[in-house]
Each structure stands twice: as C-alpha cells, then as structure tokens.
Design a protein around this motif. Structure first.
Motif, short mmCIF file in Angstrom:
data_model
loop_
_atom_site.label_atom_id
_atom_site.label_comp_id
_atom_site.label_asym_id
_atom_site.label_seq_id
_atom_site.Cartn_x
_atom_site.Cartn_y
_atom_site.Cartn_z
N SER A 111 0.83 -1.20 0.00
CA SER A 111 0.00 0.00 0.00
C SER A 111 0.87 1.25 0.00
O SER A 111 0.60 2.22 -0.74
CB SER A 111 -0.93 -0.01 1.22
OG SER A 111 -1.71 1.17 1.27
N LYS A 112 1.91 1.25 0.81
CA LYS A 112 2.80 2.41 0.86
C LYS A 112 3.50 2.62 -0.48
O LYS A 112 3.68 3.74 -0.94
CB LYS A 112 3.83 2.21 1.98
CG LYS A 112 3.24 2.19 3.38
CD LYS A 112 4.30 1.93 4.43
CE LYS A 112 3.69 1.86 5.83
NZ LYS A 112 4.71 1.55 6.88
N PHE A 113 3.90 1.51 -1.11
CA PHE A 113 4.56 1.60 -2.40
C PHE A 113 3.62 2.15 -3.46
O PHE A 113 4.00 3.04 -4.25
CB PHE A 113 5.05 0.20 -2.81
CG PHE A 113 5.66 0.15 -4.18
CD1 PHE A 113 6.91 0.68 -4.42
CD2 PHE A 113 4.96 -0.44 -5.24
CE1 PHE A 113 7.47 0.65 -5.70
CE2 PHE A 113 5.52 -0.49 -6.52
CZ PHE A 113 6.78 0.06 -6.74
N MET A 114 2.38 1.66 -3.49
CA MET A 114 1.42 2.14 -4.48
C MET A 114 1.09 3.62 -4.27
O MET A 114 0.98 4.38 -5.24
CB MET A 114 0.13 1.30 -4.46
CG MET A 114 0.28 -0.05 -5.11
SD MET A 114 -1.30 -0.83 -5.53
CE MET A 114 -1.82 0.13 -6.96
N ARG A 115 0.95 4.01 -3.03
CA ARG A 115 0.68 5.43 -2.75
C ARG A 115 1.82 6.29 -3.28
O ARG A 115 1.58 7.32 -3.94
CB ARG A 115 0.50 5.65 -1.25
CG ARG A 115 0.24 7.12 -0.89
CD ARG A 115 0.10 7.31 0.61
NE ARG A 115 -1.05 6.61 1.14
CZ ARG A 115 -2.29 7.08 1.11
NH1 ARG A 115 -2.54 8.27 0.57
NH2 ARG A 115 -3.28 6.39 1.63
N GLN A 116 3.04 5.89 -3.01
CA GLN A 116 4.20 6.66 -3.45
C GLN A 116 4.24 6.77 -4.97
O GLN A 116 4.45 7.87 -5.52
CB GLN A 116 5.47 5.98 -2.93
CG GLN A 116 6.76 6.67 -3.35
CD GLN A 116 7.98 5.86 -2.95
OE1 GLN A 116 8.04 4.65 -3.17
NE2 GLN A 116 8.96 6.53 -2.36
N GLN A 117 4.03 5.64 -5.66
CA GLN A 117 4.11 5.64 -7.11
C GLN A 117 2.98 6.43 -7.75
O GLN A 117 3.20 7.21 -8.69
CB GLN A 117 4.09 4.19 -7.63
CG GLN A 117 5.26 3.34 -7.17
CD GLN A 117 6.58 3.87 -7.67
OE1 GLN A 117 6.76 4.10 -8.87
NE2 GLN A 117 7.53 4.08 -6.76
N ILE A 147 -1.25 -11.57 -3.65
CA ILE A 147 -0.03 -12.36 -3.82
C ILE A 147 0.93 -11.73 -4.82
O ILE A 147 2.03 -12.25 -5.03
CB ILE A 147 -0.36 -13.79 -4.29
CG1 ILE A 147 -1.08 -13.76 -5.64
CG2 ILE A 147 -1.18 -14.54 -3.24
CD1 ILE A 147 -1.13 -15.09 -6.36
N ILE A 148 0.58 -10.62 -5.42
CA ILE A 148 1.40 -10.01 -6.46
C ILE A 148 2.79 -9.67 -5.91
O ILE A 148 2.93 -9.20 -4.77
CB ILE A 148 0.71 -8.75 -7.02
CG1 ILE A 148 1.41 -8.26 -8.30
CG2 ILE A 148 0.62 -7.64 -5.97
CD1 ILE A 148 0.63 -7.19 -9.05
N SER A 149 3.81 -9.92 -6.72
CA SER A 149 5.18 -9.59 -6.31
C SER A 149 5.43 -8.10 -6.55
O SER A 149 4.72 -7.45 -7.32
CB SER A 149 6.19 -10.41 -7.11
OG SER A 149 6.23 -9.99 -8.47
N LEU A 200 4.04 -5.73 -9.56
CA LEU A 200 3.34 -4.50 -9.24
C LEU A 200 3.99 -3.31 -9.95
O LEU A 200 3.30 -2.45 -10.53
CB LEU A 200 3.33 -4.29 -7.73
CG LEU A 200 2.42 -3.21 -7.15
CD1 LEU A 200 0.98 -3.39 -7.60
CD2 LEU A 200 2.50 -3.21 -5.63
N SER A 201 5.30 -3.28 -9.94
CA SER A 201 6.03 -2.21 -10.63
C SER A 201 5.78 -2.27 -12.13
O SER A 201 5.60 -1.23 -12.79
CB SER A 201 7.54 -2.33 -10.35
OG SER A 201 7.82 -2.16 -8.98
N GLN A 202 5.76 -3.46 -12.69
CA GLN A 202 5.50 -3.63 -14.12
C GLN A 202 4.11 -3.12 -14.49
O GLN A 202 3.94 -2.42 -15.49
CB GLN A 202 5.63 -5.10 -14.51
CG GLN A 202 5.39 -5.38 -15.99
CD GLN A 202 5.37 -6.87 -16.31
OE1 GLN A 202 5.68 -7.71 -15.46
NE2 GLN A 202 5.01 -7.20 -17.53
N ALA A 203 3.12 -3.46 -13.67
CA ALA A 203 1.75 -3.01 -13.94
C ALA A 203 1.64 -1.49 -13.85
O ALA A 203 0.99 -0.85 -14.71
CB ALA A 203 0.79 -3.66 -12.94
#
Length: 461
Positions: free
Chosen positions: A362-368, A436-438, A442-445
């Motif tokens: 969640s923190k990663f997605m928010r940042q991106q 379960i996404i790696s 997630l970065s690729q998507a």
C-alpha cells in the motif's frame, strides 16, 4: 462523446460495454476463435449493462494472470474482487479436491466438520463480539439476511444507506443501493429506504477544496443522525467501510462518529465488506482499520478464494434471537466445498503473511501513484487503502470535470499492453491486484499504467 448524456447516468459500477471505444476494441480482435465464441456468447446470454456483450473470452487463469483464447495474458487488477490469492492457488485446489471426494454436499438439517471449523475461524479473525455466522451462496444473499435480521432485532423496517453505494443486484439489494443504473426502470422497490451523501473528499455534496489543510468528513456522519431523528423508525444503516469501485476512503473520525450515532439511536450498523474483506485493506476486514465493530458484517467474493462462491453474515451473540425465523434457508447453507475453500483462503493469507505484505504494498502504491499525479495533470485525485486504489481522471483540476473519453483510452491501451482493470463512475481507474502479487509485477503493472497516462497527456498537448 465526452459528455454523452445518454450514458452519463449509467456510468457507475463499471466500464460501459456499449461505447464506441468498446466497439473499436472488439473490432481489433483478430483471433477467429475469440470472435466465434464472443458471437455465440452474445447469441445465447441475456444482454445486460457492463456484462454481455463481453470484452474478450478466457481459457486459462493462473496466479495474477488471466489468459484469453488467443493466448494473450493480462495482469488482472479487477477480478470482480474474488482474486485475493490470484487464480488456481495449489493449497485451495488441494483442500477443495479433498473435500469433493469426502463430502461434496451437506443437505440442510445436517452439519459437517469443515463448516463448523470455517465458522469458528471466521469468528476468530473477526475478533470482538462477532461470534455468530450464517453462510449464503453469494454476497447479495448475505445482505438480504442482514436486512432481515436488523428488522427482527430492532422492530424497525426502515434503512439508511449511501448514494452511489452498491450492495448487490437483487431487488432488496438495489432497494438499499444508491446507484441509479440498477434501479432504472424497475418500478417500486422496497419501501422505507433513506439515502444520505457518502463521505467523499474530492467531489460530492461537501467537496474538499484544493489546498485545504483542515478538511473533515464528520459532517457526513452528522447527516445520518439528522435523518434518523427526523425520519424515525430507522432499524439499520448499511455501508461499505471503504467504497470499493471508485475507492472512497473515509476518515477514522467519520466511522467513530457513525458508530456513536448508531449506538445512541439503537440503529444496527451493517458493514458490507463483500468486495474488500479477506485482506484487501491490509486487515482481515476493512472495519478493523477504523477501530470500530459493526453489529452485522457481510462478507463474500474473495472468501471463496476465486474458486467456490460463498458468503457469510456474521453478527453478535446477543442477536442470536431468531430461532423461529428462516433468515437464510439456502440450499448450500453449510456448503462443504465453499467452507473448504474459505478455510484454505484464510490459511494461505496467514501462511504467506499477506496482511503485512498488503500494508507494505500500500505504501509503495501510494508513493508511485502520487508521483504520477505530480507529473500528469490528467490525474485529479489518488486515493486508496491496502491494495485498493482509485485514480480519478479529469479534464481540469480546478473544475474537476470527469473525463470519460480519456479514461476509456487509458483502459484500452492498458488492455492492449496486458493490464486489466475496470473504470468506475466513468473516470475513476480502479486498481485492485491480487494480494499475492510480487513487487516486480506491481512495478511492471504501474509502468504500463503510467505509459498509458503519459500517452493520453501527450495527445492533449
């Protein structure tokens, strides 16, 4: 097409399957087997909004991927919210296969060990006072049972819900739902439903203005008390803790105030966590992120691990007073297969520590996503929790005018590049990947998504 009034009313729960963009997408499909299957599908299934005619045909699914009949794979960030564990998780398949050979069905009037174990485990992960379980074949049925129980407990038949809410597609569910596309042309529905504005920070009845540092959504909760006191006879308030499709995330203060109001007026608080339960928020159930407890909890979708349909209504022991009433009475009331899938789903979430992983993701997605918002004026708002995120696309950040055409362009470009999601309200990109996404996936998507956003923005300049 940008503001087609014939379509605007019905842009709500998902993307429209009758637009020019959808027709163009379907025309671009070159695989003859896919064309044939889509034609057969359209000729035999009843056509309905957001469904048939279909987008594509599938023949395989594994992990975070769905694969169409031509062999093209999509990262699935939609999944109808059943895909917390992705597809075909080996532990689920093993447990359900074992159950099929042992006890595939349990007639009503009999219990079975796997159903009891599953119910016990659900009360454990709920914690608090939620100790009584009733299973159902789907989430809509769980909502129906909750509405019946609230009437029985309170003696009051009236219900308050939120505008723009979705609680299922049956007549009782659309009666308490707040989306016009489901009620349109249906005539009289269940009486005694009052609706109030949802707690929306970006747009809505009381929108937050850009640059405001002290915005509060508690006044949306106060509206509930106003209606309860003015209307009288209110038995229940039903809502998602976090609105799933266009991802509206209230404050903790909002939900604490709602709980306080319901307690004060003896109104049953029903939390519909059917799409977001089973870890999507980073907690087992979304209400747990807010430090409150409902009187009735409805869960489903991901409960069956994307393998077996199963849902449940969970309530407090003190409400176990309806022994002479059939609240559910469903054929698959204590489905051994459904319960095996649900129990296996819980086991995988625990074993892989997916709640902790989801909070980190969640923190990663928010940042991106916030970084994208800074770069691209097309993005008006970013909001989310856990692995549920909404990106609202607008023509202008000041007016906040929804951009339908650009949202569809982003959708179909992402589909072309192997990323599937849905569009809500016509302009909100909803991103809900499997838990379960790696991080690499997630970065690729997100890279695919950003490419589409950048492409649309470049064409506007």
């Amino acid at each position: 097409m940008e503001q087609d009034n014939t379509l605007t009313l019905f842009r709500s729960e998902g993307d429209i399957n009758t637009t020019h963009a959808r027709s163009k997408w379907c025309a671009s499909i070159t695989d003859s087997r896919t064309h044939n299957l889509l034609e057969r599908d359209a000729n035999v299934f009843l056509h309905q909004s957001m469904s048939t005619p279909c987008l594509d045909s599938l023949e395989h699914a594994e992990g975070i991927y769905i694969q169409d009949s031509a062999g093209k794979r999509y990262m699935d960030f939609h999944g109808n919210n059943v895909h917390q564990l992705g597809y075909g998780h080996p532990h689920l398949i093993e447990r359900v296969t074992q159950q099929i050979t042992k006890l595939p069905f349990s007639p009503r009037r009999f219990t079975n060990q796997i159903a009891v174990e599953c119910a016990e485990k659900l009360t454990q992960i709920c914690g608090g006072e939620l100790k009584r379980v009733l299973f159902a074949p789907g989430g809509t049925s769980a909502v129906g049972m909750a509405l019946k129980l609230a009437r029985h407990i309170t003696g009051n038949a009236k219900v308050v819900s939120l505008w723009d809410s979705f609680h299922g597609a049956s007549l009782d569910a659309i009666s308490v739902g707040g989306e016009a596309c489901f009620r349109h042309g249906m005539g009289p529905l269940m009486a005694g439903v009052e609706r109030i504005p949802p707690p929306v920070s970006y747009r809505g009845a009381f929108p937050m203005h850009e640059g405001s540092d002290h915005y509060s959504d508690v006044h949306y909760a106060d509206y509930l008390e106003y209606v309860i006191e003015k209307e009288g006879g209110i038995g229940a308030f039903i809502a998602e803790a976090v609105r799933n499709t266009d991802v509206q995330v209230p404050s903790q203060a909002y939900w604490r105030r709602i709980r306080e109001i319901c307690d004060k007026h003896q109104v049953m608080l029903i939390i519909d966590d059917i799409p977001n339960g089973m870890g999507r928020s980073g907690e087992w159930f979304t209400y747990q992120a807010y430090g409150i407890e409902p009187d009735i909890l409805c869960i489903g979708k991901g409960l069956g691990g994307g393998l077996v349909p199963i849902a449940a209504m969970i309530t407090k022991d003190k409400y176990n007073t309806a022994a002479q009433i059939s609240m559910g009475h469903y054929t698959h009331e204590k489905s051994p297969l459904g319960c095996a899938a649900a129990l296996a789903t819980i086991e995988v979430i625990e074993q892989l520590q997916l709640l902790e992983k989801t909070r980190a993701d969640s923190k990663f997605m928010r940042q991106q996503l916030m970084a994208m918002k800074e770069k691209y004026p097309l993005i008006g708002d970013v909001r989310g929790i856990g692995l549920l995120w909404g990106v609202e696309l607008v023509t202008d950040r000041t007016t906040k005018q929804r951009t339908f055409e650009q949202a569809e362009t982003v959708l179909y470009q992402c589909l072309q590049n192997g990323l599937s999601f849905k569009v809500s309200q016509g302009n909100v990109i909803q991103l809900s990947p499997p838990l379960i996404i790696s991080r690499e996936q997630l970065s690729q998507a997100l890279h695919i998504f950003e490419q589409a956003i950048a492409s649309v923005c470049s064409k506007q300049n």
